[in-house]
Design a protein around this motif. Structure first.
Motif, short mmCIF file in Angstrom:
data_model
loop_
_atom_site.label_atom_id
_atom_site.label_comp_id
_atom_site.label_asym_id
_atom_site.label_seq_id
_atom_site.Cartn_x
_atom_site.Cartn_y
_atom_site.Cartn_z
N LEU A 163 -40.90 17.99 27.79
CA LEU A 163 -41.88 17.28 27.69
C LEU A 163 -42.44 15.88 27.79
O LEU A 163 -40.95 15.97 28.12
N VAL A 164 -43.53 15.58 28.48
CA VAL A 164 -43.29 13.94 28.00
C VAL A 164 -43.74 13.34 27.12
O VAL A 164 -44.37 13.75 26.40
N PRO A 223 -33.65 11.36 24.14
CA PRO A 223 -33.71 10.06 25.22
C PRO A 223 -35.10 10.41 25.70
O PRO A 223 -36.00 11.70 26.92
N GLY A 224 -35.49 9.14 26.62
CA GLY A 224 -36.82 9.09 27.04
C GLY A 224 -36.20 9.19 28.80
O GLY A 224 -37.54 8.77 29.24
N TRP A 247 -31.03 14.41 36.07
CA TRP A 247 -32.53 14.87 36.76
C TRP A 247 -33.28 14.06 35.10
O TRP A 247 -32.57 14.36 34.00
N ASN A 248 -34.55 13.62 35.31
CA ASN A 248 -35.13 13.40 33.88
C ASN A 248 -35.59 14.52 33.29
O ASN A 248 -36.80 14.62 34.05
N PRO A 249 -35.41 14.37 32.20
CA PRO A 249 -35.68 16.09 31.61
C PRO A 249 -37.25 15.60 30.11
O PRO A 249 -37.46 15.95 29.44
N SER A 250 -37.41 14.15 31.24
CA SER A 250 -39.52 14.16 31.03
C SER A 250 -39.80 15.49 30.73
O SER A 250 -41.23 14.96 29.79
N ALA A 282 -40.64 19.81 24.25
CA ALA A 282 -40.45 21.50 24.19
C ALA A 282 -38.84 21.33 25.36
O ALA A 282 -38.54 22.61 24.54
N GLY A 283 -38.40 20.18 25.39
CA GLY A 283 -36.61 20.88 25.78
C GLY A 283 -36.46 19.36 26.23
O GLY A 283 -35.37 19.52 27.38
N ALA A 284 -36.17 17.93 25.76
CA ALA A 284 -35.62 16.63 26.29
C ALA A 284 -34.26 16.62 26.38
O ALA A 284 -33.89 15.76 25.97
N MET A 285 -34.22 17.13 24.68
CA MET A 285 -32.59 16.81 23.96
C MET A 285 -31.66 17.14 23.90
O MET A 285 -31.46 18.05 25.15
N ILE A 286 -30.41 16.14 23.67
CA ILE A 286 -29.58 16.23 23.72
C ILE A 286 -28.75 16.90 22.56
O ILE A 286 -28.76 15.92 21.28
#
Length: 408
Positions: free
Chosen positions: A20-21, A254-255, A282-285, A290-294
């Motif tokens: 998600l952004v 991350p953003g 790849w940018n996970p924005s 829903a899925g951008a974390m590390i």
């Protein structure tokens, strides 16, 4: 985006990633304090460090069986590198890093690496929402229309429907335009509104509460709710109200394409041509809430128990989270941003290049974490699920992990 039944739609894959952004007003940004803290081993966390050893073993026979099963799956599924951690109080633990973090250089996979955790992000987003429930700031049965304008049928869709994947809203990751736009420029930054617009082009797939359908659209909306009610960017709220209280020092939101070292290269075939490529940066924005974390092995081990036992929530709210419903897939039920399969409670994640599994078995107080650097499916099955199944068939035969539905 997976385009055929045998290869989950990228939409589905993105679903796993839970991408998600940032929310409407403010873009989600990485919280500096969570960036890349120094590593410190602890007595009860033998997984820290760079070796391939097993920590406090489960005994030579069981260890040998697990070694063989993991290596067999890794080779048969074409997984470049894997880290597997299993902790069973009273019996011992098993931590194993195998394979390579970089196929070009042969750099080995190690236990101290950060990975993108895809849809495991959902457990953090929903925990943040449930903290607002505990604070009396939102209600699970509030309609989404109270918080976000323009949601198709939003007056009849509740926050509970969104968290349990029963909203009936079309998954934006299934939209062909979205798939093309993302894969044409994986470095692109998306906003939550842009993501939702892809899904809103389609009619709702079911009435609210009627059917289970895994969808990142639901989590993007919950991210927007959290931002509106808290007045803070989602990444900041999760850092302050979830990561810090949970003691997770190696987890971040991350953003952009930020990725702390050390991390493995990640490989995917979710491309316009279907060819395998390196998706590490790849940018996970697109996955946002829903899925951008590390995260890393140490934090995921701790988070598994926190989520399953509800240490950040009131007992009443945790009980709501654990009210799982059938998914239509035998053996797998879904609650509020959490699933149960074979007695294991938690979530898995899949984002181009990476997959993870983080689950807790209350009956034995056991924890399982799997981290790999590919999301390329094998006969329609996610490789991380194949590893988790192989491990639990040996270590907890009465509680076998089997999460068959793809989630990107």
């Amino acid at each position: 985006m997976r385009r055929t039944p045998s290869r989950r739609p990228f939409a589905a894959a993105l679903l796993v990633a839970s991408v998600l952004v940032p929310v409407s007003v403010v873009p989600a940004t990485a919280v500096p304090a969570a960036a890349a803290p120094a590593r410190h081993g602890t007595d009860d966390c033998p997984e820290h460090g760079k070796g391939h050893g097993h920590g406090h073993g489960l005994g030579p026979e069981l260890t040998a069986r697990l070694d063989k099963a993991i290596e067999d799956v890794r080779r048969e599924a074409g997984i470049p590198g894997a880290v597997v951690g299993l902790w069973m109080p009273g019996k011992g633990s098993y931590v194993r890093a195998t394979g390579v973090a970089d196929t070009a250089t042969g750099r080995p996979m190690t236990r101290d690496m950060y990975v993108r955790i895809g849809s495991e992000t959902k457990t953090f987003t929903v925990t943040a929402l449930l903290e607002l429930v505990d604070a009396g700031r939102v209600g699970l049965d509030d309609p989404i229309a109270d918080y976000v304008d323009g949601v198709p049928g939003g007056s009849g869709i509740t926050l509970r429907n969104l968290a349990e994947m029963r909203s009936g809203l079309y998954p934006y990751t299934f939209d062909p335009d979205f798939q093309h736009d993302l894969l044409s420029d994986p470095s692109r930054s998306f906003t939550p509104e842009e993501l939702l617009a892809y899904g809103y082009q389609h009619a709702n797939t079911a009435d609210p509460g009627e059917e289970f359908q895994y969808s990142n659209t639901n989590l993007v909306l919950l991210g927007l709710v959290i931002e509106k009610v808290s007045g803070r960017p989602l990444a900041e709220f999760i850092h302050r109200r979830v990561l810090r209280p949970a003691g997770l020092r190696h987890t971040l939101f991350p953003g952009d394409a930020t990725f702390p070292e050390p991390h493995p290269r990640g490989y995917t075939d979710q491309t316009l041509t279907g060819e395998t490529t390196d998706a590490t940066d790849w940018n996970p924005s697109w996955a946002w809430a829903a899925g951008a974390m590390i995260s890393d092995l140490h934090d995921l081990r701790s988070w598994a128990k926190t989520v399953a036992t509800g240490t950040l929530l009131s007992p009443r709210t945790q009980a709501e989270r654990l009210k799982t419903l059938p998914t239509g897939i035998p053996g797998t039920r879904y609650g509020l941003g959490i699933f149960e399969t074979g007695g294991w409670i938690g979530h898995n994640g899949s984002i181009p290049g990476y997959e993870t599994v983080t689950v807790y078995l209350p009956e034995e107080k056991a924890t399982l974490v799997v981290m790999i650097n590919t999301d390329i499916t094998v006969d329609g099955q996610e490789p991380s699920s194949l590893l988790a199944r192989a491990v639990t068939e040996i270590a907890t035969p009465d509680h076998v992990y089997d999460r068959p539905f793809p989630q990107n």
